[in-house]
Design an enzyme around this catalytic site. Sequence first.
Site, PDB file in Angstrom:
ATOM      1  N   GLY A 151       0.628  -1.247   0.054  1.00  0.00           N
ATOM      2  CA  GLY A 151      -0.042  -0.018   0.049  1.00  0.00           C
ATOM      3  C   GLY A 151       0.828   1.327   0.141  1.00  0.00           C
ATOM      4  O   GLY A 151       0.285   1.994  -0.616  1.00  0.00           O
TER       5      GLY A 151
ATOM      6  N   ASP B 188       0.487   3.629   3.921  1.00  0.00           N
ATOM      7  CA  ASP B 188      -0.858   4.360   3.246  1.00  0.00           C
ATOM      8  C   ASP B 188      -1.732   4.806   4.056  1.00  0.00           C
ATOM      9  O   ASP B 188      -1.971   5.700   3.992  1.00  0.00           O
ATOM     10  CB  ASP B 188      -1.159   3.548   1.965  1.00  0.00           C
ATOM     11  CG  ASP B 188      -1.884   2.006   2.486  1.00  0.00           C
ATOM     12  OD1 ASP B 188      -1.518   1.780   3.613  1.00  0.00           O
ATOM     13  OD2 ASP B 188      -2.426   1.588   1.655  1.00  0.00           O
TER      14      ASP B 188
ATOM     15  N   ASP C 217      -5.762   2.570   9.720  1.00  0.00           N
ATOM     16  CA  ASP C 217      -7.539   2.295   9.773  1.00  0.00           C
ATOM     17  C   ASP C 217      -7.761   2.148  11.110  1.00  0.00           C
ATOM     18  O   ASP C 217      -7.877   2.957  11.965  1.00  0.00           O
ATOM     19  CB  ASP C 217      -7.757   1.079   8.756  1.00  0.00           C
ATOM     20  CG  ASP C 217      -9.146   0.708   8.454  1.00  0.00           C
ATOM     21  OD1 ASP C 217      -9.997   1.272   9.439  1.00  0.00           O
ATOM     22  OD2 ASP C 217      -9.319   0.360   7.416  1.00  0.00           O
TER      23      ASP C 217
ATOM     24  N   LYS D 125      -7.724   7.380   8.981  1.00  0.00           N
ATOM     25  CA  LYS D 125      -9.054   6.917   8.867  1.00  0.00           C
ATOM     26  C   LYS D 125      -9.852   7.490  10.118  1.00  0.00           C
ATOM     27  O   LYS D 125      -9.408   6.886  11.283  1.00  0.00           O
ATOM     28  CB  LYS D 125      -9.517   5.585   8.338  1.00  0.00           C
ATOM     29  CG  LYS D 125     -10.888   5.581   8.408  1.00  0.00           C
ATOM     30  CD  LYS D 125     -11.351   4.115   7.792  1.00  0.00           C
ATOM     31  CE  LYS D 125     -10.983   3.941   6.377  1.00  0.00           C
ATOM     32  NZ  LYS D 125     -11.544   2.566   5.990  1.00  0.00           N
TER      33      LYS D 125
ATOM     34  N   ARG E 168      -4.962   1.204  -6.793  1.00  0.00           N
ATOM     35  CA  ARG E 168      -3.816   1.887  -6.087  1.00  0.00           C
ATOM     36  C   ARG E 168      -3.131   2.588  -7.153  1.00  0.00           C
ATOM     37  O   ARG E 168      -2.646   4.032  -6.549  1.00  0.00           O
ATOM     38  CB  ARG E 168      -2.671   0.789  -6.064  1.00  0.00           C
ATOM     39  CG  ARG E 168      -2.959  -0.308  -4.792  1.00  0.00           C
ATOM     40  CD  ARG E 168      -1.669  -1.211  -4.380  1.00  0.00           C
ATOM     41  NE  ARG E 168      -1.948  -2.358  -3.781  1.00  0.00           N
ATOM     42  CZ  ARG E 168      -2.275  -2.522  -2.427  1.00  0.00           C
ATOM     43  NH1 ARG E 168      -2.241  -1.259  -1.617  1.00  0.00           N
ATOM     44  NH2 ARG E 168      -2.465  -3.475  -2.056  1.00  0.00           N
TER      45      ARG E 168
END
Length: 195
Positions: free
Chosen positions: A57, A112, A115, A143, A177
């Site tokens: 990622g 990346d 989460d 996030k 991506r």
Amino acid sequence: MIDIHLERATVIRKNAELICSSEKVQAAVSRIAHELNERFSKSDSPAYPLVLGVMGGAVVFTGQLLPQLTFPLEFDFIHVSRYGDEDYGGEVVWKVIPRQNVMNRTVIVLDDILDEGETLAHVKQRLIDMGAAEVILAVFADKTINKKKPVVPDHVGITVPNKFVIGYGMDWQGYWRNLPDVWAVNNAPIAESDA
């Protein structure tokens, strides 16, 4: 016969909502580079940091951040995956460990997206257990979720809503991506694959 994932990926992208333009993406990466340059260009330490990109990622973020860093560094990558229930993950498995010695070093981990934070918390602790003097976490996207995360990043590019996102290294089933901007997926598919 059309691959069902490719067909679904095309529909997902078509129905996604732009949440961060490529211009804002580049500004966020430049800001993180500036923050890191400020920190390490003024360092009195003769040692230089080891930068670890979390694959796959972070490949886009890492590739665009590294040329903007103006201090001496060593680069390597790691690859970790969570196996188990597709929605919640499971055991963290290291596919590639750092090939460089982390003992007594400052390690900058690039990822990346943060989460729920379980994987990145595991990575940080593992590097400390391996002898790293300091672990700095730089994530392109953080996030917003409705619970406390087990790790707090030191540098954040952008904040994204609690939706499934694609682009700039973040994917759905391996697709998208390569997008230069970030999109929120409407009616996210059951098997999400962002890290």
